[in-house]
Design an enzyme around this catalytic site. Structure first.
Site, short mmCIF file in Angstrom:
data_model
loop_
_atom_site.label_atom_id
_atom_site.label_comp_id
_atom_site.label_asym_id
_atom_site.label_seq_id
_atom_site.Cartn_x
_atom_site.Cartn_y
_atom_site.Cartn_z
N ARG A 9 -9.21 -2.58 4.33
CA ARG A 9 -8.98 -3.01 5.70
C ARG A 9 -7.48 -3.07 5.95
O ARG A 9 -6.68 -3.01 5.00
CB ARG A 9 -9.61 -4.38 5.94
CG ARG A 9 -11.12 -4.39 5.83
CD ARG A 9 -11.66 -5.80 5.67
NE ARG A 9 -11.30 -6.63 6.81
CZ ARG A 9 -11.33 -7.97 6.79
NH1 ARG A 9 -11.66 -8.62 5.69
NH2 ARG A 9 -11.02 -8.65 7.88
N SER A 11 -5.70 -5.56 7.52
CA SER A 11 -5.05 -6.86 7.68
C SER A 11 -3.95 -7.01 6.62
O SER A 11 -3.95 -6.32 5.59
CB SER A 11 -6.06 -7.99 7.53
OG SER A 11 -6.47 -8.12 6.19
N LYS A 85 -16.76 -11.78 -1.81
CA LYS A 85 -17.58 -12.62 -0.93
C LYS A 85 -18.05 -11.88 0.32
O LYS A 85 -18.99 -12.32 0.99
CB LYS A 85 -16.83 -13.90 -0.53
CG LYS A 85 -15.64 -13.71 0.37
CD LYS A 85 -14.95 -15.05 0.64
CE LYS A 85 -13.75 -14.91 1.55
NZ LYS A 85 -14.08 -14.48 2.90
N ASP A 86 -17.42 -10.75 0.66
CA ASP A 86 -17.83 -9.95 1.82
C ASP A 86 -18.93 -8.95 1.48
O ASP A 86 -19.47 -8.30 2.38
CB ASP A 86 -16.64 -9.16 2.38
CG ASP A 86 -15.58 -10.06 3.00
OD1 ASP A 86 -15.94 -11.16 3.46
OD2 ASP A 86 -14.40 -9.66 3.01
N SER A 131 -17.06 -20.48 9.30
CA SER A 131 -18.01 -20.39 8.19
C SER A 131 -19.07 -21.48 8.31
O SER A 131 -18.75 -22.67 8.31
CB SER A 131 -17.26 -20.54 6.86
OG SER A 131 -18.14 -20.89 5.82
N ARG A 133 -21.16 -22.18 6.01
CA ARG A 133 -21.15 -22.88 4.72
C ARG A 133 -20.14 -24.02 4.72
O ARG A 133 -20.44 -25.15 4.31
CB ARG A 133 -20.81 -21.87 3.60
CG ARG A 133 -20.56 -22.50 2.24
CD ARG A 133 -19.97 -21.49 1.28
NE ARG A 133 -18.70 -20.95 1.75
CZ ARG A 133 -17.53 -21.55 1.61
NH1 ARG A 133 -17.44 -22.73 1.03
NH2 ARG A 133 -16.42 -20.99 2.07
N ARG A 134 -18.93 -23.74 5.21
CA ARG A 134 -17.90 -24.79 5.24
C ARG A 134 -18.26 -25.88 6.24
O ARG A 134 -18.13 -27.07 5.94
CB ARG A 134 -16.54 -24.16 5.61
CG ARG A 134 -15.94 -23.31 4.51
CD ARG A 134 -14.73 -22.53 4.99
NE ARG A 134 -14.12 -21.77 3.91
CZ ARG A 134 -13.39 -20.67 4.07
NH1 ARG A 134 -13.18 -20.21 5.31
NH2 ARG A 134 -12.88 -20.04 3.04
N ARG A 151 -11.36 -17.48 14.40
CA ARG A 151 -11.39 -16.17 13.75
C ARG A 151 -9.98 -15.59 13.74
O ARG A 151 -9.05 -16.15 14.31
CB ARG A 151 -12.32 -15.22 14.52
CG ARG A 151 -13.81 -15.51 14.43
CD ARG A 151 -14.45 -15.07 13.13
NE ARG A 151 -14.04 -13.74 12.70
CZ ARG A 151 -14.53 -12.60 13.17
NH1 ARG A 151 -15.46 -12.63 14.11
NH2 ARG A 151 -14.12 -11.44 12.71
N GLY A 152 -9.86 -14.43 13.11
CA GLY A 152 -8.57 -13.74 13.05
C GLY A 152 -8.03 -13.75 11.64
O GLY A 152 -8.60 -14.34 10.72
N ASN A 153 -6.88 -13.08 11.44
CA ASN A 153 -6.28 -13.07 10.11
C ASN A 153 -5.63 -14.41 9.82
O ASN A 153 -5.59 -15.31 10.67
CB ASN A 153 -5.27 -11.91 9.98
CG ASN A 153 -4.14 -11.98 10.99
OD1 ASN A 153 -3.69 -13.07 11.35
ND2 ASN A 153 -3.69 -10.84 11.47
N ARG A 157 -4.71 -17.59 12.40
CA ARG A 157 -5.39 -18.88 12.26
C ARG A 157 -4.37 -20.01 12.08
O ARG A 157 -4.56 -21.10 12.62
CB ARG A 157 -6.36 -18.85 11.07
CG ARG A 157 -7.52 -17.91 11.27
CD ARG A 157 -8.56 -18.10 10.20
NE ARG A 157 -9.31 -16.86 9.97
CZ ARG A 157 -10.41 -16.78 9.24
NH1 ARG A 157 -10.90 -17.86 8.67
NH2 ARG A 157 -11.01 -15.64 9.08
N CYS A 244 -23.78 -14.37 5.76
CA CYS A 244 -22.92 -15.28 6.53
C CYS A 244 -23.69 -16.02 7.62
O CYS A 244 -23.17 -16.95 8.21
CB CYS A 244 -21.76 -14.49 7.16
SG CYS A 244 -20.61 -13.82 5.96
#
Length: 315
Positions: A9, A11, A85-86, A131, A133-134, A151-153, A157, A244
């Site tokens: 990617r 980013s 994780k992705d 997330s 999960r979080r 969201r975002g890089n 954030r 997710c």
């Protein structure tokens, strides 16, 4: 001289990770007299294009990998660098994980405007994370928190912490470490409080299953201990058919003991929660076979109602 194209990617974090992998592979080539040259190919994924919707609403796992995997299958790239994780549990036919290097810090962390821990957040504090999960685990610990998507890089954030009125945001420690931004961390969230995502802190290198040159090179880069704990966590995820869209976490570690076959003992903890955090199912199992361990833990939680929680979360 073999030319190897590494897809990633675009980013800042993804490019940094790909460049770090490329340097490691160059060193391995030098050490083993392997003739190869490398270049990086940047690819925009669907997950990169959709920034105004939480991942749980647009497909979850796979959003950041499908276009990159297609480049591998089309021969436009030879290695893909992903965050483990992705990665969905099932890979497309013709692709394999050729290497799983040593894991970075798997924990989550809080980045706060004021204070140094979860207890320092004021009543009703606004906390940013996309997330499930979080958010599930944080709301279980602090039901008063106001969880809002962000969201975002990483850079965007961090800016939103100041510009959008958040008291704190939650990020993965590994990404901050890789970018040299660990000074922003206010508090580490230990796995007992916030169990990490499956594979959090771990990179993986995906390649074509018939590319013997690349497979042989990547085999020299893989880290055995990380591969073992990753298999346990990913088996747990696969048995629950998770992504997710549902609050699932898992963390495996080696205890230092060996069995008669010299296999390391694994301790695996997993959780399934409701999106609002009111229900958290969590358990820990130990053993020596990562696949059996992941399967066993999933079955334990299913027996305690995990399937119903996951179905409700998907709906």
């Amino acid at each position: 001289m073999r030319k190897i194209v590494i897809a990633t990617r675009q980013s800042t974090l993804a490019l940094t990770q790909a460049e770090q992998v490329m340097e490691h592979l160059r060193k391995l080539c030098a050490e083993h007299a392997i003739e190869a040259e490398f270049e990086i190919k940047k690819i925009v994924t669907r997950g990169d294009r959709i920034l105004d919707v939480t991942l749980s609403k647009v497909g979850g796992k796979g959003l950041f990998v499908k276009e990159i995997e297609q480049a591998l299958l089309d021969g436009e790239a030879d290695i893909a660098v992903h965050c483990l994780k992705d990665m969905p549990f099932e890979l497309p036919e013709g692709l394999v994980l050729g290497a799983i290097p040593e894991r970075e810090d798997p924990r989550d962390c809080l980045i706060m405007r004021d204070g140094y821990g979860l207890d320092d957040l004021p009543q009703g504090a606004k906390v940013g994370t996309s997330s499930l999960r979080r958010s599930s685990q944080l709301q279980h610990a602090r039901p008063d928190l106001q969880i809002e998507p962000v969201r975002g890089n990483i850079d965007s954030r961090l800016r939103k912490l100041e510009t959008e009125g958040f008291d704190a945001i939650v990020l993965a420690v590994a990404g901050l470490n890789r970018l040299g931004l660990q000074d922003h961390i206010s508090a580490y969230l230990e796995p007992e409080l916030s169990l990490p995502a499956v594979g959090q802190g771990t990179l993986c290198m995906e390649c074509r299953s018939d590319d013997e040159f690349v497979l042989n090179l990547l085999a020299k880069y893989s880290h055995e201990e990380t591969a073992i704990v990753s298999e346990a966590e990913r088996t747990f995820l696969g048995k629950l058919n998770g992504g997710c869209q549902v609050p699932i976490g898992a963390y495996a570690k080696l205890t230092g003991e060996l069995d008669g076959q010299r296999r390391p003992r694994i301790e695996l903890t997993g959780m399934v929660g409701s999106p609002d955090g009111k229900q958290i199912l969590k358990d820990t199992v130990t053993g020596y076979d990562p696949e059996l361990l992941g399967t066993s833990l999933a079955e334990i939680l299913i027996g305690r109602g995990a399937a119903e929680l996951l179905d409700a979360a998907r709906e």
